[in-house]
Design a protein around this motif. Structure first.
Motif, PDB file in Angstrom:
ATOM      1  N   SER A 161     -19.691   7.820  32.603  1.00  0.00           N
ATOM      2  CA  SER A 161     -19.014   7.352  33.931  1.00  0.00           C
ATOM      3  C   SER A 161     -19.752   5.988  34.498  1.00  0.00           C
ATOM      4  O   SER A 161     -19.373   5.188  34.850  1.00  0.00           O
ATOM      5  N   GLY A 162     -21.053   6.056  34.289  1.00  0.00           N
ATOM      6  CA  GLY A 162     -21.926   5.107  34.878  1.00  0.00           C
ATOM      7  C   GLY A 162     -21.719   5.097  36.409  1.00  0.00           C
ATOM      8  O   GLY A 162     -21.583   6.068  37.067  1.00  0.00           O
ATOM      9  N   THR A 163     -21.477   3.740  37.027  1.00  0.00           N
ATOM     10  CA  THR A 163     -21.066   3.623  38.264  1.00  0.00           C
ATOM     11  C   THR A 163     -19.661   3.961  38.692  1.00  0.00           C
ATOM     12  O   THR A 163     -19.230   3.843  39.882  1.00  0.00           O
ATOM     13  N   GLY A 164     -18.734   4.655  37.656  1.00  0.00           N
ATOM     14  CA  GLY A 164     -17.430   4.993  38.225  1.00  0.00           C
ATOM     15  C   GLY A 164     -16.389   4.075  38.127  1.00  0.00           C
ATOM     16  O   GLY A 164     -15.214   4.014  38.673  1.00  0.00           O
ATOM     17  N   ALA A 177      -8.510  13.050  37.930  1.00  0.00           N
ATOM     18  CA  ALA A 177      -9.622  12.601  37.107  1.00  0.00           C
ATOM     19  C   ALA A 177     -11.015  13.133  37.238  1.00  0.00           C
ATOM     20  O   ALA A 177     -11.393  13.820  38.152  1.00  0.00           O
ATOM     21  N   LEU A 178     -11.507  13.000  35.960  1.00  0.00           N
ATOM     22  CA  LEU A 178     -12.899  13.744  35.864  1.00  0.00           C
ATOM     23  C   LEU A 178     -13.922  12.549  35.200  1.00  0.00           C
ATOM     24  O   LEU A 178     -13.739  12.082  34.106  1.00  0.00           O
ATOM     25  N   GLY A 179     -15.029  12.332  35.901  1.00  0.00           N
ATOM     26  CA  GLY A 179     -16.031  11.670  35.084  1.00  0.00           C
ATOM     27  C   GLY A 179     -17.298  12.443  34.843  1.00  0.00           C
ATOM     28  O   GLY A 179     -17.750  13.293  35.672  1.00  0.00           O
ATOM     29  N   LEU A 180     -17.802  12.177  33.858  1.00  0.00           N
ATOM     30  CA  LEU A 180     -19.198  12.801  33.284  1.00  0.00           C
ATOM     31  C   LEU A 180     -20.173  11.891  33.075  1.00  0.00           C
ATOM     32  O   LEU A 180     -19.749  10.908  32.254  1.00  0.00           O
ATOM     33  N   ASP A 181     -21.483  12.254  33.495  1.00  0.00           N
ATOM     34  CA  ASP A 181     -22.360  11.353  33.245  1.00  0.00           C
ATOM     35  C   ASP A 181     -23.712  12.164  33.295  1.00  0.00           C
ATOM     36  O   ASP A 181     -23.812  13.121  33.945  1.00  0.00           O
ATOM     37  N   GLN A 185     -28.686   9.497  38.964  1.00  0.00           N
ATOM     38  CA  GLN A 185     -28.479   8.357  39.858  1.00  0.00           C
ATOM     39  C   GLN A 185     -27.104   7.681  39.699  1.00  0.00           C
ATOM     40  O   GLN A 185     -26.555   7.029  40.528  1.00  0.00           O
ATOM     41  N   MET A 186     -26.875   7.492  38.517  1.00  0.00           N
ATOM     42  CA  MET A 186     -25.106   6.737  38.343  1.00  0.00           C
ATOM     43  C   MET A 186     -24.259   7.775  38.809  1.00  0.00           C
ATOM     44  O   MET A 186     -23.222   7.167  39.494  1.00  0.00           O
ATOM     45  N   LEU A 187     -24.403   9.071  38.687  1.00  0.00           N
ATOM     46  CA  LEU A 187     -23.361   9.884  39.479  1.00  0.00           C
ATOM     47  C   LEU A 187     -23.234   9.589  40.844  1.00  0.00           C
ATOM     48  O   LEU A 187     -22.352   9.725  41.643  1.00  0.00           O
TER      49      LEU A 187
END
Length: 323
Positions: A161-164, A177-181, A185-187
């Protein structure tokens, strides 16, 4: 088509040498650059290159240049590849030489991960700024919205996801919505951006793109945005992302076309300098996504990067099996 006897002899002769067998066992784990193989098996580059040349001539490995680097991987498909797969499967997993090679490869992985972690931690706060140096994000995002379709989407998954930004761009069209990283720090930055966007149905998790632990056919829109060029095994990431695509859903991969900006590898941890359409389409087809549309966005300036968007959907065979 089966191998002729002389072809089988050529394959066995190529594999039947200790160093070459070690190389094949390593390449069965992932594609590797020549210098990485030299480090793992502790031999000189000319000697390793000679072994690789013999393996390539026997049709057991594929060579592909990527900027100033040259990568090798096991040949995909065919009777020779099946024969080598059978040989490797029958080797004792506790063999001391191959075990030592695996440990050295793990050390290479750990070094890569440490370098990437330091890089992302150092640049997390200005990540969007770094990306904007190479291509117009506004044009890319307009193209991504068009490729994704109008929605609404029941469930969106953003891998790496990086910075989203993909979550804030596409999240308003998604019920969940689901973001994985892997980068905390990015999360943290992504969580702030998602909160500012008012996306209450968006979740962010620490997760691995190679092993998401999500159910198959989990989402009707899966996004992999500017992630693959950092990875040691982009084909495996494509396979895992495709596994998550539900029938009637779509996978969007956004990355660079092949280029020669070697400093991105040296200064910004890029492992691959872009991807060709043929390579990407083959990976997608192998994962069951055979309906692929490609959009290319040329750079704003001559020395810039061309961004590609591959929008892939399950083919009829996969749709029928799901039904």
């Amino acid at each position: 088509m089966r191998l002729r006897a002389d072809q089988a002899v050529d394959v066995l002769r190529a594999a039947g040498e200790p160093t070459r067998l070690r190389i094949l066992a390593l390449l069965a784990r992932e594609e590797l650059a020549v210098l990485e193989l030299c480090r793992v098996i502790d031999q000189s580059q000319p000697r390793v290159s000679r072994h690789l040349k013999l393996l390539a001539e026997a049709g057991l490995v594929e060579r592909f240049p990527d900027g100033a680097w040259v990568f090798y991987r096991l040949t995909h498909g065919g009777q020779a590849a099946e024969l080598i797969g059978e040989i490797l499967a029958r080797i004792d997993a506790a063999d001391p030489v191959l075990t030592r090679d695996a440990e050295r490869l793990s050390a290479v992985w750990a070094e890569r991960a440490a370098d990437a972690g330091e890089y992302f931690a150092r640049n997390a706060a200005r990540w969007d700024e770094i990306r904007s140096l190479y291509v117009s994000e506004a044009a890319v995002e307009t193209a991504i919205l068009a490729a994704a379709g109008t929605g609404p989407f029941h469930r969106l998954v953003d891998l790496g996801s990086g910075t989203g930004r993909m979550l804030t761009l596409l999240g308003p069209k998604a019920g969940q919505a689901l973001g994985l990283d892997l980068s905390q720090q990015m999360l943290n930055i992504a969580r702030n951006h998602v909160a500012e966007a008012g996306l209450a149905g968006c979740e962010l998790r620490h997760g691995d793109i190679f092993a998401t632990r999500l159910p198959s056919e989990y989402a009707d829109l899966v996004v992999v945005h500017q992630v693959l060029h950092y990875l040691a095994d982009p084909a495996a990431a494509v396979k895992e992302a495709a596994r998550l695509v539900a029938p009637g859903g779509k996978l969007l991969i956004v990355d660079f076309a092949p280029h020669k900006l070697e400093y991105l590898r040296e200064q910004h941890q890029h492992r691959r300098l872009g991807f060709a359409d043929g390579e990407m389409k083959r990976w997608l087809a192998e994962a069951g996504l055979t309906k692929v549309e490609v959009d290319a966005l040329p750079p704003a300036r001559t020395e810039g990067l061309t961004v590609k968007i591959w929008a892939a959907e399950p083919g009829r065979a996969r749709q029928r099996s799901a039904a």
